[in-house]
Design a protein around this motif. Sequence first.
Motif, mmCIF file in Angstrom:
data_model
loop_
_atom_site.group_PDB
_atom_site.id
_atom_site.type_symbol
_atom_site.label_atom_id
_atom_site.label_comp_id
_atom_site.label_asym_id
_atom_site.label_seq_id
_atom_site.Cartn_x
_atom_site.Cartn_y
_atom_site.Cartn_z
ATOM 1 N N VAL A 95 0.873 -1.035 0.000
ATOM 2 C CA VAL A 95 0.077 -0.044 -0.177
ATOM 3 C C VAL A 95 0.801 1.244 0.077
ATOM 4 N N MET A 96 1.972 1.217 0.765
ATOM 5 C CA MET A 96 2.714 2.283 0.999
ATOM 6 C C MET A 96 3.443 2.551 -0.432
ATOM 7 N N ALA A 97 4.017 1.446 -0.900
ATOM 8 C CA ALA A 97 4.607 1.724 -2.350
ATOM 9 C C ALA A 97 4.033 2.272 -3.239
ATOM 10 N N GLY A 98 2.425 1.846 -3.346
ATOM 11 C CA GLY A 98 1.557 2.211 -4.151
ATOM 12 C C GLY A 98 1.243 3.917 -4.018
ATOM 13 N N LEU A 99 1.007 4.214 -2.750
ATOM 14 C CA LEU A 99 1.118 5.644 -2.665
ATOM 15 C C LEU A 99 2.013 6.344 -3.018
ATOM 16 N N ARG A 100 3.501 5.883 -2.798
ATOM 17 C CA ARG A 100 4.665 6.820 -3.361
ATOM 18 C C ARG A 100 4.617 6.618 -4.876
ATOM 19 N N THR A 101 4.154 5.651 -5.515
ATOM 20 C CA THR A 101 4.174 5.743 -6.981
ATOM 21 C C THR A 101 3.383 6.761 -7.420
ATOM 22 N N ARG A 127 -2.349 17.668 -3.178
ATOM 23 C CA ARG A 127 -3.665 18.274 -2.950
ATOM 24 C C ARG A 127 -4.672 17.030 -2.165
ATOM 25 N N THR A 128 -4.349 16.052 -2.284
ATOM 26 C CA THR A 128 -5.086 15.059 -1.709
ATOM 27 C C THR A 128 -4.807 14.401 -0.275
ATOM 28 N N VAL A 129 -3.514 15.044 0.108
ATOM 29 C CA VAL A 129 -2.856 14.423 1.656
ATOM 30 C C VAL A 129 -3.919 14.948 2.651
ATOM 31 N N ALA A 130 -4.470 16.084 2.748
ATOM 32 C CA ALA A 130 -5.173 16.463 4.018
ATOM 33 C C ALA A 130 -6.308 15.590 4.021
ATOM 34 N N ASP A 131 -7.037 15.236 3.090
ATOM 35 C CA ASP A 131 -8.219 14.354 3.204
ATOM 36 C C ASP A 131 -7.723 12.799 3.724
ATOM 37 N N ARG A 132 -6.772 12.377 2.918
ATOM 38 C CA ARG A 132 -6.179 11.291 3.276
ATOM 39 C C ARG A 132 -5.651 10.946 5.071
ATOM 40 N N LEU A 133 -4.966 11.970 5.181
ATOM 41 C CA LEU A 133 -4.538 12.132 6.457
ATOM 42 C C LEU A 133 -5.710 12.151 7.623
ATOM 43 N N THR A 134 -6.651 12.703 7.278
ATOM 44 C CA THR A 134 -8.016 12.772 8.276
ATOM 45 C C THR A 134 -8.832 11.422 8.381
ATOM 46 N N ALA A 135 -8.615 10.620 7.265
ATOM 47 C CA ALA A 135 -9.343 9.258 7.473
ATOM 48 C C ALA A 135 -8.181 8.429 8.039
ATOM 49 N N SER A 136 -7.044 8.647 7.826
ATOM 50 C CA SER A 136 -5.888 7.778 8.689
ATOM 51 C C SER A 136 -6.057 7.944 10.227
ATOM 52 N N ARG A 137 -6.064 9.332 10.343
ATOM 53 C CA ARG A 137 -6.108 9.549 11.757
ATOM 54 C C ARG A 137 -7.367 9.006 12.496
ATOM 55 N N LEU A 138 -8.525 9.145 11.927
ATOM 56 C CA LEU A 138 -9.740 8.645 12.668
ATOM 57 C C LEU A 138 -9.714 7.275 12.680
ATOM 58 N N ALA A 183 3.207 9.012 3.118
ATOM 59 C CA ALA A 183 2.848 7.618 2.940
ATOM 60 C C ALA A 183 2.699 6.787 4.167
ATOM 61 N N PRO A 184 3.581 6.750 4.914
ATOM 62 C CA PRO A 184 3.656 5.791 6.163
ATOM 63 C C PRO A 184 2.308 6.247 6.918
ATOM 64 N N TRP A 185 2.035 7.587 7.215
ATOM 65 C CA TRP A 185 0.910 7.772 8.107
ATOM 66 C C TRP A 185 -0.478 7.423 7.393
ATOM 67 N N ILE A 186 -0.368 7.587 5.875
ATOM 68 C CA ILE A 186 -1.679 7.155 5.294
ATOM 69 C C ILE A 186 -1.729 5.719 5.192
ATOM 70 N N ALA A 187 -0.660 4.820 4.939
ATOM 71 C CA ALA A 187 -0.743 3.496 4.845
ATOM 72 C C ALA A 187 -0.940 2.719 6.211
ATOM 73 N N ALA A 188 -0.845 3.376 7.384
ATOM 74 C CA ALA A 188 -0.844 2.780 8.558
ATOM 75 C C ALA A 188 -2.071 1.911 8.877
ATOM 76 N N PRO A 189 -3.280 2.547 8.560
ATOM 77 C CA PRO A 189 -4.588 1.762 8.806
ATOM 78 C C PRO A 189 -4.562 0.354 8.068
ATOM 79 N N GLU A 190 -3.744 0.180 6.863
ATOM 80 C CA GLU A 190 -3.542 -1.237 6.451
ATOM 81 C C GLU A 190 -3.124 -2.126 7.535
ATOM 82 N N SER A 191 -2.091 -1.733 8.405
ATOM 83 C CA SER A 191 -1.495 -2.766 9.381
ATOM 84 C C SER A 191 -2.372 -3.162 10.486
#
Length: 377
Positions: A35-41, A52-63, A259-267
């Motif tokens: 997932v993290m590699a996909g985000l970096r790609t 531009r998409t980071v803020a919304d993705r971080l919100t989802a991850s944080r929640l 990417a790590p913060w956004i990918a974390a919920p996969e773990s």
Amino acid sequence: MTVLSPRPDLWTLDPDVLHLNHGSYGAVPRRTQEVMAGLRTEMDANPMVWFRTVADRLTASRLALAAFLETDPAGFALVPNASAGVTVALQTLPIAAGSRIVLTDHAYGAVRYAAERFAERYGAEVVNVGIPLEADDRTVVALIADQLDNAAVLIVDQITSGTAKVFPVEALVAAAHDRGVPVVVDGAHAPALIDAPAAAGADFWTGNFHKWPAAPRATAGLVVAERWRSASMPLIVSWSEYDERMPERFDMQGTYDYAPWIAAPESLRVLAELDWPARRPQLTALVEEGARVLAKALGTGVADVAHPPATMRLVELPSSVDLSGGDALKIRVSRELKAEITFTGFEDRKFIRLSAHAYNSLADYEKLSEGLPRLLA
Ligand SMILES: Cc1ncc(COP(=O)(O)O)c(C=O)c1O
């Protein structure tokens, strides 16, 4: 009770190595890496769109991460690591000249350095409370409570690093608050080992997702009690400086790899697949048995820490073992036995701290026990 099988297949760890030290840097499952590699790609296909998409993705991850901790998302911020969480807490709390920053002789070294930096800055004193390794919860609370006069803050571990001991955080928070002393809980090891680890009501709680929840490294959380939220600021001054919402203020840290913060919920999904609530007690049984096997091979014992965490145990080293060469012995074990372990010490005692995660099986500890006595002789 169903016995759950070890799942090394979910990780990419080198199968020729005995990985018995999850507690230090964790290990990221294959799926989360993908997932993290996909985000970096995606980031490098079009950085403008990505940011531009980071803020919304971080919100989802944080929640998702706040829900995992069972904590109020309004007081939960993302930070890179527990060291950052403790530093934010110390830069937020008022520390008067002549006051005391209280911690214990089990505190993590870098956290002690943070206490020293702020003590020096404000003319405060660092007070180190000695807690015997075998101290029970009542003794721990009594020894610490006794040192809280004129304290600006109590910093206390939830699970200690070098001594793998669980501290009675709820009782310590109550004792400190009775005396008007704010508490910072260093919960670096707590996520996935202690349920609702931030529930004790500390002023600040911080914990790593990159240890036991096996999230990508540099993913940690900071839980801030309501009274400190408006004053809590991230370590990096960036565009969110004047955002009045505490968690959002910590999201944007300049141009940074999110990417790590956004990918974390996969773990967290991997933990669910591992049936974590049922697996954790099985890992406890595994690390206990593994520690017994190793202690027998070394002719020593498993240390009595009164209240050990779910997945770590201390095995006493023979007193003849010399740890004065820094990492030298650890490197020899890594090279000669193809085993990753860590050595720790407390007072004049020396230990191996063993970990167990879902990729481990008893054969790992047995293999270490075959080779280690000869190497240490
Ligand atoms: C108890 C404790 N506190 C703080 C830390 C620091 O964590 P980090 O290096 O992720 O900042 C650790 C790391 O092992 C720890 O065990």
